[in-house]
Design a protein around this motif. Structure first.
Motif, PDB file in Angstrom:
ATOM      1  N   ALA A 100       0.833  -1.208   0.000  1.00  0.00           N
ATOM      2  CA  ALA A 100       0.000   0.000   0.000  1.00  0.00           C
ATOM      3  C   ALA A 100       0.862   1.249   0.000  1.00  0.00           C
ATOM      4  CB  ALA A 100      -0.917  -0.002   1.225  1.00  0.00           C
ATOM      5  N   ARG A 101       0.333   2.269  -0.649  1.00  0.00           N
ATOM      6  CA  ARG A 101       1.022   3.553  -0.739  1.00  0.00           C
ATOM      7  C   ARG A 101      -0.006   4.652  -0.540  1.00  0.00           C
ATOM      8  NH1 ARG A 101       5.454   6.098  -2.944  1.00  0.00           N
ATOM      9  NH2 ARG A 101       4.959   8.099  -3.855  1.00  0.00           N
ATOM     10  N   GLY A 102       0.303   5.621   0.310  1.00  0.00           N
ATOM     11  CA  GLY A 102      -0.697   6.577   0.774  1.00  0.00           C
ATOM     12  C   GLY A 102      -1.131   7.652  -0.200  1.00  0.00           C
ATOM     13  N   ASP A 103      -0.332   7.955  -1.238  1.00  0.00           N
ATOM     14  CA  ASP A 103      -0.683   9.089  -2.089  1.00  0.00           C
ATOM     15  C   ASP A 103      -1.526   8.689  -3.298  1.00  0.00           C
ATOM     16  OD1 ASP A 103       2.496   9.480  -3.913  1.00  0.00           O
ATOM     17  OD2 ASP A 103       1.099   7.804  -3.719  1.00  0.00           O
ATOM     18  N   GLY A 104      -1.909   7.417  -3.387  1.00  0.00           N
ATOM     19  CA  GLY A 104      -2.786   6.991  -4.470  1.00  0.00           C
ATOM     20  C   GLY A 104      -2.118   6.796  -5.801  1.00  0.00           C
ATOM     21  N   VAL A 105      -0.796   6.893  -5.844  1.00  0.00           N
ATOM     22  CA  VAL A 105      -0.069   6.725  -7.108  1.00  0.00           C
ATOM     23  C   VAL A 105       0.439   5.299  -7.196  1.00  0.00           C
ATOM     24  CG1 VAL A 105       1.887   7.490  -8.491  1.00  0.00           C
ATOM     25  CG2 VAL A 105       0.594   9.153  -7.120  1.00  0.00           C
ATOM     26  N   ILE A 106       0.112   4.637  -8.279  1.00  0.00           N
ATOM     27  CA  ILE A 106       0.554   3.259  -8.468  1.00  0.00           C
ATOM     28  C   ILE A 106       1.971   3.253  -9.024  1.00  0.00           C
ATOM     29  CG2 ILE A 106       0.131   1.093  -9.699  1.00  0.00           C
ATOM     30  CD1 ILE A 106      -2.845   1.944  -9.812  1.00  0.00           C
ATOM     31  N   HIS A 107       2.872   2.600  -8.315  1.00  0.00           N
ATOM     32  CA  HIS A 107       4.250   2.453  -8.768  1.00  0.00           C
ATOM     33  C   HIS A 107       4.524   0.983  -9.021  1.00  0.00           C
ATOM     34  CE1 HIS A 107       5.885   6.522  -8.115  1.00  0.00           C
ATOM     35  NE2 HIS A 107       4.974   6.592  -7.153  1.00  0.00           N
TER      36      HIS A 107
END
Length: 126
Positions: A100-107
Motif C-alpha cells: 500500500a502507498r498513501g498518495d494513491g499513485v501506483i508504482h
C-alpha cells in the motif's frame, strides 16, 4: 499505520485458477494505491498489478509472464484487495505480497510502497 494480511495461497496444479485476498486494517486506506507483487528466492519482488480503491480497473505488469492472466480488484466496503490468477503455470510459484502507498499513485517498484503484508505462498506443481 496500515496493516496488510494476505490469504489464499496454497498448492495448485498447472491450469488451475486461484484467488488471493489482502485485508487492510488500521488507518483509512480509501485514498491509497494498492498493489500485488510476487517474489521467488534470490530475486527482487516483481510488480504484478496495482489499483486504487474506488477504481474499477487495474494497472498490470506488461511482463509476458503476467499479461492477461491476472485480475486485480478492490472492495472498499470490506477493505479487501483481491488478485485472481488464471491458468496457473509452474513459474507462478512465488510468495505473493500486497502493498500500500498513501498518495494513491501506483508504482511498479517495491521501494515506493511503505506498507507490506507478510505474504502468502503459491506453489504450482503437477
Amino acid at each position: 499505520q496500515v496493516e496488510l494480511v494476505e490469504t489464499g495461497g496454497g498448492l495448485v496444479q498447472p491450469g488451475d485458477s486461484l484467488s488471493l485476498s489482502c485485508a487492510a486494517s488500521g488507518r483509512s486506506v480509501s485514498s491509497y494505491a494498492m498493489a500485488w507483487f510476487r517474489q521467488t528466492p534470490g530475486k527482487e519482488r516483481e510488480f504484478v498489478a496495482g489499483i486504487r480503491w474506488r477504481s474499477s480497473s487495474g494497472y498490470y505488469s506488461d511482463s509476458d509472464s503476467v499479461k492477461d492472466r491476472f485480475t486485480i480488484s478492490a472492495d472498499i466496503t470490506k477493505n479487501t484487495l483481491y488478485l485472481r490468477i488464471h491458468t496457473l503455470r509452474r513459474n507462478d510459484t512465488a510468495v505473493y505480497y500486497c502493498a500500500a502507498r498513501g498518495d494513491g499513485v501506483i508504482h511498479t517498484r517495491e521501494k515506493f510502497y511503505p506498507y507490506w503484508g507478510p505474504g502468502t505462498q503459491v506453489t504450482v506443481f503437477s
